[in-house]
Design a protein around this motif. Structure first.
Motif, PDB file in Angstrom:
ATOM      1  N   LEU A 189     -69.957   1.008  -4.759  1.00 25.16           N
ATOM      2  CA  LEU A 189     -68.891   1.554  -5.593  1.00 25.16           C
ATOM      3  C   LEU A 189     -67.814   0.490  -5.764  1.00 25.16           C
ATOM      4  CD1 LEU A 189     -66.185   2.326  -3.742  1.00 25.16           C
ATOM      5  CD2 LEU A 189     -67.519   4.320  -3.166  1.00 25.16           C
ATOM      6  N   GLY A 190     -66.982   0.672  -6.779  1.00 23.88           N
ATOM      7  CA  GLY A 190     -65.855  -0.226  -6.997  1.00 23.88           C
ATOM      8  C   GLY A 190     -66.279  -1.639  -7.344  1.00 23.88           C
ATOM      9  N   ASP A 191     -65.474  -2.605  -6.926  1.00 26.19           N
ATOM     10  CA  ASP A 191     -65.677  -3.999  -7.298  1.00 26.19           C
ATOM     11  C   ASP A 191     -66.993  -4.576  -6.792  1.00 26.19           C
ATOM     12  OD1 ASP A 191     -63.302  -4.053  -8.645  1.00 26.19           O
ATOM     13  OD2 ASP A 191     -62.169  -5.056  -7.044  1.00 26.19           O
ATOM     14  N   ALA A 192     -67.585  -3.980  -5.779  1.00 25.97           N
ATOM     15  CA  ALA A 192     -68.880  -4.463  -5.300  1.00 25.97           C
ATOM     16  C   ALA A 192     -69.943  -4.341  -6.382  1.00 25.97           C
ATOM     17  CB  ALA A 192     -69.315  -3.694  -4.056  1.00 25.97           C
ATOM     18  N   VAL A 193     -69.756  -3.379  -7.300  1.00 25.11           N
ATOM     19  CA  VAL A 193     -70.712  -3.141  -8.375  1.00 25.11           C
ATOM     20  C   VAL A 193     -70.192  -3.635  -9.712  1.00 25.11           C
ATOM     21  CG1 VAL A 193     -72.121  -1.405  -9.546  1.00 25.11           C
ATOM     22  CG2 VAL A 193     -71.464  -1.067  -7.167  1.00 25.11           C
ATOM     23  N   HIS A 194     -68.903  -3.406  -9.969  1.00 22.04           N
ATOM     24  CA  HIS A 194     -68.366  -3.676 -11.308  1.00 22.04           C
ATOM     25  C   HIS A 194     -66.987  -4.332 -11.242  1.00 22.04           C
ATOM     26  CE1 HIS A 194     -66.195   0.031 -10.425  1.00 22.04           C
ATOM     27  NE2 HIS A 194     -67.319   0.704 -10.385  1.00 22.04           N
ATOM     28  N   ALA A 195     -66.956  -5.581 -10.797  1.00 26.33           N
ATOM     29  CA  ALA A 195     -65.702  -6.335 -10.827  1.00 26.33           C
ATOM     30  C   ALA A 195     -65.269  -6.511 -12.277  1.00 26.33           C
ATOM     31  CB  ALA A 195     -65.892  -7.693 -10.164  1.00 26.33           C
ATOM     32  N   MET A 196     -63.945  -6.535 -12.503  1.00 28.20           N
ATOM     33  CA  MET A 196     -63.440  -6.684 -13.871  1.00 28.20           C
ATOM     34  C   MET A 196     -62.064  -7.321 -13.859  1.00 28.20           C
ATOM     35  SD  MET A 196     -62.666  -2.647 -14.684  1.00 28.20           S
ATOM     36  CE  MET A 196     -64.192  -2.106 -13.876  1.00 28.20           C
ATOM     37  N   SER A 197     -61.667  -7.831 -14.991  1.00 27.43           N
ATOM     38  CA  SER A 197     -60.352  -8.443 -15.127  1.00 27.43           C
ATOM     39  C   SER A 197     -59.262  -7.408 -14.887  1.00 27.43           C
ATOM     40  CB  SER A 197     -60.191  -9.033 -16.527  1.00 27.43           C
ATOM     41  OG  SER A 197     -58.848  -9.410 -16.766  1.00 27.43           O
ATOM     42  N   PRO A 198     -58.153  -7.814 -14.239  1.00 30.25           N
ATOM     43  CA  PRO A 198     -57.038  -6.876 -14.067  1.00 30.25           C
ATOM     44  C   PRO A 198     -56.298  -6.607 -15.367  1.00 30.25           C
ATOM     45  CG  PRO A 198     -56.419  -9.042 -13.261  1.00 30.25           C
ATOM     46  CD  PRO A 198     -57.873  -9.116 -13.602  1.00 30.25           C
ATOM     47  N   ALA A 199     -56.652  -7.306 -16.448  1.00 27.56           N
ATOM     48  CA  ALA A 199     -55.932  -7.150 -17.715  1.00 27.56           C
ATOM     49  C   ALA A 199     -56.029  -5.737 -18.259  1.00 27.56           C
ATOM     50  CB  ALA A 199     -56.465  -8.142 -18.744  1.00 27.56           C
ATOM     51  N   GLY A 200     -57.054  -4.994 -17.877  1.00 27.48           N
ATOM     52  CA  GLY A 200     -57.169  -3.625 -18.344  1.00 27.48           C
ATOM     53  C   GLY A 200     -56.562  -2.615 -17.395  1.00 27.48           C
ATOM     54  N   GLY A 201     -56.260  -3.028 -16.162  1.00 26.60           N
ATOM     55  CA  GLY A 201     -55.694  -2.100 -15.189  1.00 26.60           C
ATOM     56  C   GLY A 201     -56.647  -0.986 -14.820  1.00 26.60           C
ATOM     57  N   LEU A 202     -57.965  -1.216 -14.958  1.00 28.75           N
ATOM     58  CA  LEU A 202     -58.932  -0.147 -14.750  1.00 28.75           C
ATOM     59  C   LEU A 202     -59.719  -0.279 -13.453  1.00 28.75           C
ATOM     60  CD1 LEU A 202     -60.390   0.025 -18.375  1.00 28.75           C
ATOM     61  CD2 LEU A 202     -58.588   1.432 -17.359  1.00 28.75           C
ATOM     62  N   GLY A 203     -59.629  -1.410 -12.766  1.00 23.04           N
ATOM     63  CA  GLY A 203     -60.466  -1.635 -11.597  1.00 23.04           C
ATOM     64  C   GLY A 203     -60.284  -0.602 -10.514  1.00 23.04           C
ATOM     65  N   ALA A 204     -59.048  -0.406 -10.054  1.00 16.29           N
ATOM     66  CA  ALA A 204     -58.794   0.553  -8.981  1.00 16.29           C
ATOM     67  C   ALA A 204     -59.095   1.975  -9.433  1.00 16.29           C
ATOM     68  CB  ALA A 204     -57.347   0.439  -8.512  1.00 16.29           C
TER      69      ALA A 204
END
Length: 447
Positions: free
Chosen positions: A360-375
């Protein structure tokens, strides 16, 4: 079938949200964290939790838990500015009315969200809560509350083994191991679990970096007041569009602590086992630079190689010709709060389909913080996985079927979140501020 037990590797926001959900569902779990203590490592600053993230926290936290999150959030401030380094209007088209979409669809939510991501409900739905800005460590402490006895620190994952009935055992560098059960990879972008079960699947380096830090409000108030006595960056969030990169600034103004609630315990204080005290947090201005590494760090450095004093020196140099209010903001920053982080992204998140292990989370789908969607995406993963595991614990479906359904839905949501984050990063990296005909990504203010 054996009683379901879940081993969560990583005590970040997603892993702890899952732990709280499992606790609420009555499912046995343990959390294993490589850090030696809850406060052993810097955890970050301001974090924007959107409607979907709040839904996930509400679902997983005990009764009253979400109220605690809202009470400890920064005071909501509407509005937002899109400006040049001289604090002139960047000519961004704003929507005629601000609203906060509150739906079960991440796609709909983020396409309908306002340009500023501001927390203002629609006139027809005054009871819909908006986004909140929280101090990351505070949220983590709330997520640790009541489960400290199930969180094991100083446990660095090394490998898994499988017993006869198919359950996985997690092994750690210190020679210890977990109970047999389902292993959850919640250990972030550089996941050791992912590298063990899917070697070579690390997220790609985007070439961007994020430099972020804070300026104490006691100092900022002295240098950011304009001629009319109003702080120029105190209302909502401010996005500064520079040449090839952008800066996000937001004031984090907290309500005063209720009596005894955020006072650190003394040695004589008696606490319930597993209870987590909340660390007091002073008001501050959060800021973050995001853009290409060569632009922000210079061609001679990488994040790992740059001396600790260099990021702030680079920022002060770049901001020398900027409006004095902005220049003062960075010159009064606390040097030890400045951090540099490479931006990584998973191009197309796919189901792992590994027996006994799920991520779950960044282990599967890391993404840019520019969207503010990671957390927020990680929190949604946790709530969704909790629901699926509850059906297993209740005997409705076998574990493999629940995990298959979870991975399919999670990856579908994550792919859209990554797309939105990449689009936000592309806009922030634009060579010049957006024109009057350009509408920025709906989630720039979530960084």
């Amino acid at each position: 079938m054996s009683v379901l037990h879940v081993n969560i590797i990583g005590a970040g926001l997603g892993g702890l949200c899952l732990a709280q959900g499992l606790r609420r569902a009555g499912i046995s779990f343990d959390v294993y964290e490589r850090d030696p203590a809850p406060d052993a490592r810097f955890q970050g600053y301001r974090l924007r939790i959107d409607a979907n993230g709040l839904d996930a926290l509400t679902e997983c936290l005990p009764d009253g838990g979400i109220d605690r999150v809202r009470e400890r959030a920064a005071v909501a401030r509407t509005g937002g500015r899109f400006v040049t380094p001289q604090l002139e209007d960047a000519k961004v088209v704003l929507p005629p009315s601000w609203h906060d979409a509150h739906t079960d669809s991440a796609v709909t939510d983020h396409r309908q969200r306002t340009t500023t991501g501001a927390a203002r409900p629609t006139p027809h739905a005054p009871d819909i809560p908006g986004d909140v800005s929280v101090h990351r460590q505070t949220l983590r402490e709330i997520l640790l509350d009541g489960i400290l006895d199930r969180v094991h620190f100083g446990k660095s994952f090394s490998r898994t083994t499988t017993i006869a009935d198919g359950r996985r055992v997690a092994h750690f560098d210190d020679g210890t191991h977990s109970l047999p059960g389902l292993v959850i990879a919640a250990d972030g972008t550089q996941s050791r679990v992912r590298e063990y079960v899917l070697p070579g699947m690390a997220p790609r380096e985007t070439g961007d970096v994020c430099i972020y830090g804070l300026t104490p409000l006691s100092t900022a108030l002295l240098v950011l007041m304009d001629a009319h006595g109003e702080a120029t960056t105190m209302e909502g969030s401010t996005v500064v569009f520079a040449d090839g990169f952008a800066v996000i600034v937001e004031a984090m103004l907290f309500r005063r602590a209720q009596r005894g609630d955020t006072v650190p315990p003394t040695p004589s204080t008696v606490r319930t086992p597993g209870e987590m005290p909340l660390t007091p947090v002073s008001d501050y201005l959060y800021w973050a630079f995001i853009g290409p590494s060569r632009t922000l760090l210079g061609p001679a450095y990488t994040c790992a190689e740059m001396p600790d004093t260099m990021p702030l020196a680079r920022i002060e140099s770049m901001a020398q010709s900027w409006h004095p209010h902005l220049g003062s903001l960075f010159s009064h920053a606390v040097p030890e709060t400045v951090r540099v982080s490479p931006v990584r992204s998973t191009a197309s998140p796919l189901p792992w389909q590994i027996d006994g292990v799920v991520g779950l989370g960044d282990a599967v789908h890391a993404m840019s913080p520019a969207g503010g969607l990671g957390a927020n995406t990680a929190l949604r993963d946790a709530a969704q996985l909790t629901r699926h595991l509850r059906t297993v614990a209740d005997g409705h479906v076998p574990l493999w079927q629940a995990i298959t359904a979870y991975e399919r839905d999670m990856c579908e949501r994550a792919r859209e979140a990554v797309r939105l984050a990449d689009a936000g990063a592309a806009l922030l990296n634009a060579r010049r501020g957006p024109s009057a005909a350009t509408q920025p990504s709906a989630d720039l203010m979530h960084l």
